[in-house]
Design an enzyme around this catalytic site. Structure first.
Site, PDB file in Angstrom:
ATOM      1  N   MET A   5       0.902  -1.050   0.006  1.00 22.41           N
ATOM      2  CA  MET A   5      -0.080  -0.049  -0.159  1.00 22.41           C
ATOM      3  C   MET A   5       1.044   1.227   0.020  1.00 22.41           C
ATOM      4  SD  MET A   5      -3.575  -0.090   1.495  1.00 22.41           S
ATOM      5  CE  MET A   5      -3.810   0.060   3.223  1.00 22.41           C
ATOM      6  N   CYS A   6       0.614   2.593   0.611  1.00 23.92           N
ATOM      7  CA  CYS A   6       0.948   3.784   0.456  1.00 23.92           C
ATOM      8  C   CYS A   6       0.301   4.587   0.323  1.00 23.92           C
ATOM      9  CB  CYS A   6       2.220   3.868  -0.545  1.00 23.92           C
ATOM     10  SG  CYS A   6       3.625   3.129  -0.040  1.00 23.92           S
ATOM     11  N   GLY A   7       0.401   5.815   0.793  1.00 22.50           N
ATOM     12  CA  GLY A   7      -0.594   6.763   0.402  1.00 22.50           C
ATOM     13  C   GLY A   7       0.004   8.276  -0.188  1.00 22.50           C
ATOM     14  N   ARG A  36      -2.940   4.012   5.229  1.00 25.52           N
ATOM     15  CA  ARG A  36      -2.292   3.585   3.992  1.00 25.52           C
ATOM     16  C   ARG A  36      -0.700   3.378   3.972  1.00 25.52           C
ATOM     17  NH1 ARG A  36      -5.803   3.224  -0.282  1.00 25.52           N
ATOM     18  NH2 ARG A  36      -3.684   2.355  -1.347  1.00 25.52           N
TER      19      ARG A  36
END
Lengths: 228, 298
Positions: free
Chosen positions: B1-3, B32
Site C-alpha cells: 500500500m502507501c498513501g 495506508r
C-alpha cells in the site's frame, strides 16, 4: 426516517444498526450524511430498507448487499457493491475500479462512469452504467448482464463465461475469447427490460451491440477437465 | 500500500494555508502507510540563493556549528534553520556545489535530502501524524506540496527509504506501487552518471525523470517517456519548481483521485484525503486515466 451523521457517529455503529434491521422492520428509510469518503459504508445489509447516502464514499460501499436499496448521492471508491446478492445499489456520480465485482444478484446502476475492472468475475448481478467503463471490465464474467451506454475500454470480457454484455458506444478492444454476437429479438427484449429496471429512457435497444463468449478458450474444452 | 497526497495551488490567497491543507490531507492517509512519512513543500523561489535540505541522525551535534563551518569554507554568508532532524541551509546559488562539497567532506553524517531554490523535503520513519507535527508542516506556506505515507514493500524502513525522493534540483517524486525493472534501469542510469543513495525502486523512477529532464524534456514529456521504460505498478506524483505531474501505469491497480477548482489541483490516494479542501463539494473530481500523463505548470 433515521438520519445518521457520520461526522458524529462511528461507522461501526452505523453498520451495526443497519445489520440489526430485518424483514419486518419499522425503520425502513435511512439517510447517511457526511460520509466524507469513508470506507465500507452500509456493507452487509440484509433487510428490505432504503438507504440514501448524501455524499461520496470510499472503498466497498454496499458490499454483500441483500434486499436493501442503497443510493449514493455522489461518487464511490473501489469495490462498490462487491459481491452484492440482491437489492439495488445506485451511484449518481462515478464509480472507481471493480464496481460490482463478483456480484451474485441484484441491480447496480452507475449514473456516471465506472473505472477499470467493472463487473470482474460477476456471477449473476445486473450492472447498468450510463457513462463509460474502463479496461478489463467483465473479466471472467460468469453470468448476469453488463449494460454500458457509453464506451468500453481495452480487453472487454476477457476470458468471459456466460455473462451478456451490451455496449452502446465503442469498444476499445475485446479480451481473449470475447466476441460480438447477434442482437436477436430476445436480446432486445432482455435489454429493454434491463434499461427499464434501471430507470433509463430515451435510448433504443437497436443502438447497442451484444458481446459474449465464443467458448473457445481451453477452459471450454472437455479434454482439459483433468487439469483442474 | 502507501498513501499519496498532492496540492498544487492556482490561487495565491491559499498559499499561506498550503501547509495546513497538506497536513490534513497527509494525516488522513496514515492507515495506508503507517511506517514512515515525508513531504516536499515548494515555497517562494529564492533569487540568487539556493536551499539545501539536510538530515542528520545526530542533529544536536551535526547542526551545532554547521553554518560557521560552511561559511568559513566557502567565504560567503549562509543561513541555517534547524527543524528537528532536518535543517535548511541557504547559500548563494553560485556556491551550491562548493557548499555540497564541504558537507560531503566535513560533515559526512549529514545527508542531503533536496536542493533547489524553492523545494524543502522532510521525511522520517514514524507515524505520519507525528512526522508531520515534528516538522510543523501545518505552519508552512508555499505554492505546491507533495506528501507520502509509506508501507514499505521493496526496501528497508529507513529515513532514506522514505518518500519523496529528490534526484535533481527542485524535483521530487512519490510513488505508490513497485517497479520490476529498477535494478537494470539503475545500472543504466549509473552508467550515464546518475547517483543513487538507496536500493529503493522509487528512487530509480525519480532519477529516470531527472535524467530525461537533463536531456531537455519538460516534466510532461519525461513522464510520457517513462511509460515505455518503466515496468511495474505505479502511481506517481511528481513536483518541479513550477510544475506538478501525475501518472498511473496502464494497469492502474494503485488508487488515485483528483480534484480541480479555480483555486487548486489536488491529488489523493483516496477521496477521504480531499474532503476538507475548500470548495470540494463543487470541484471537478475524477479518477486519472491509466497510462495518461497529467501535468500542470504555472
Amino acid at each position: 426516517m433515521r438520519t445518521i451523521d457520520l461526522a458524529k457517529t462511528a461507522l461501526r455503529d452505523l453498520n451495526q444498526d443497519l445489520h440489526r434491521q430485518s424483514a419486518g422492520t419499522n425503520e425502513a428509510r435511512w439517510e447517511v450524511i457526511n460520509p466524507m469518503g469513508s470506507h465500507a459504508v452500509a456493507v452487509g445489509v440484509d433487510a428490505p430498507i432504503t438507504i440514501d447516502i448524501r455524499g461520496s464514499v470510499g472503498y466497498y460501499c454496499a458490499g454483500m448487499n441483500k434486499q436493501a436499496i442503497v443510493t449514493v448521492h455522489g461518487s464511490a471508491g473501489p469495490g462498490v457493491a462487491e459481491n452484492m446478492m440482491s437489492g439495488e445499489v445506485r451511484i449518481t456520480g462515478d464509480a472507481s475500479q471493480y464496481a460490482g465485482a463478483t456480484g451474485r444478484g441484484g441491480l447496480l446502476v452507475i449514473e456516471g462512469n465506472a473505472a477499470s475492472r467493472c463487473g470482474v468475475s460477476m456471477k449473476g448481478i445486473d450492472i447498468v452504467v450510463k457513462g463509460s467503463i474502463g479496461h478489463m471490465s467483465a473479466f471472467m464474467a460468469q453470468s448476469g448482464h453488463l449494460v454500458v451506454l457509453g464506451d468500453a475500454g481495452d480487453a472487454l470480457g476477457d476470458s468471459i463465461y456466460e455473462a451478456k454484455l451490451y455496449v452502446r458506444g465503442t469498444v476499445k478492444s475485446l479480451g481473449a475469447d470475447c466476441i460480438e454476437k447477434d442482437m436477436r429479438a430476445e436480446h432486445h427484449d432482455e435489454l429493454a427490460g434491463l434499461l427499464a429496471k434501471a430507470g433509463i429512457s430515451g435510448v433504443q435497444t437497436s443502438e447497442f451491440k451484444r458481446y459474449g463468449s465464443s467458448r473457445k478458450l481451453y477452459t471450454f474444452n472437455i479434454d482439459n477437465a483433468d487439469a483442474y | 500500500m502507501c498513501g499519496i497526497v498532492g496540492l498544487f495551488l492556482k490561487d495565491k490567497a491559499l498559499e499561506p494555508h498550503l501547509g495546513a491543507l497538506t497536513n490534513e490531507m497527509l494525516t488522513t492517509m496514515c492507515g495506508r502507510g503507517p511506517d514512515s512519512a515525508g513531504f516536499a513543500v515548494y515555497g517562494d523561489a529564492l533569487n540568487d540563493r539556493a536551499k539545501i535540505t539536510l538530515q542528520s541522525p545526530n542533529p544536536a551535534t551535526d547542526f551545532a556549528n554547521l553554518d560557521r563551518l560552511i561559511s568559513g569554507a566557502i567565504g560567503h554568508e549562509v543561513d541555517l534553520r534547524v527543524k528537528s532532524t532536518h535543517a535548511v541551509l541557504t547559500v548563494p546559488s553560485d556556491q551550491l556545489e562548493a557548499a555540497k562539497a564541504v558537507l560531503r567532506s566535513q560533515a559526512p553524517s549529514v545527508r542531503i535530502m533536496a536542493t533547489g531554490s524553492a523545494i524543502e523535503i522532510y521525511k522520517e520513519v514514524g507515524y505520519p501524524t507525528s512526522v508531520a507535527s515534528r516538522f510543523e508542516l501545518a505552519k508552512m506556506s508555499g505554492t505546491h506540496a507533495i506528501g507520502h505515507t509509506r508501507m514499505a514493500t521493496e526496501s528497508a524502513v529507513t529515513t532514506l527509504g522514505s518518500h519523496p525522493f529528490s534526484t535533481g534540483p527542485d524535483q521530487c517524486l512519490v510513488h505508490n506501487g513497485s517497479l520490476s525493472n529498477h535494478n537494470n534501469l539503475r545500472r543504466e542510469l549509473r552508467h550515464d552518471g546518475m547517483t543513487f543513495e538507496t536500493e529503493n525502486d522509487s528512487e530509480v523512477a525519480a532519477a529516470y525523470l531527472t535524467w530525461r529532464m537533463n536531456q531537455g524534456m519538460n516534466l510532461g514529456e519525461a513522464l510520457t517517456k517513462s511509460l515505455d521504460d518503466l515496468d511495474g505498478f505505479f502511481t506517481f506524483v511528481v513536483g518541479t519548481k513550477n510544475g506538478f505531474g501525475v501518472l498511473r501505469d496502464p494497469i492502474a491497480c494503485k488508487p488515485a483521485v483528483m480534484a480541480e477548482t479555480d483555486q487548486y489541483v489536488a491529488f489523493g490516494s483516496e477521496y477521504r484525503a480531499l474532503v476538507n479542501l475548500p470548495g470540494i463539494e463543487t470541484a471537478k473530481v475524477w479518477e486519472p486515466e491509466p497510462g495518461t500523463v497529467y501535468f500542470w505548470e504555472r
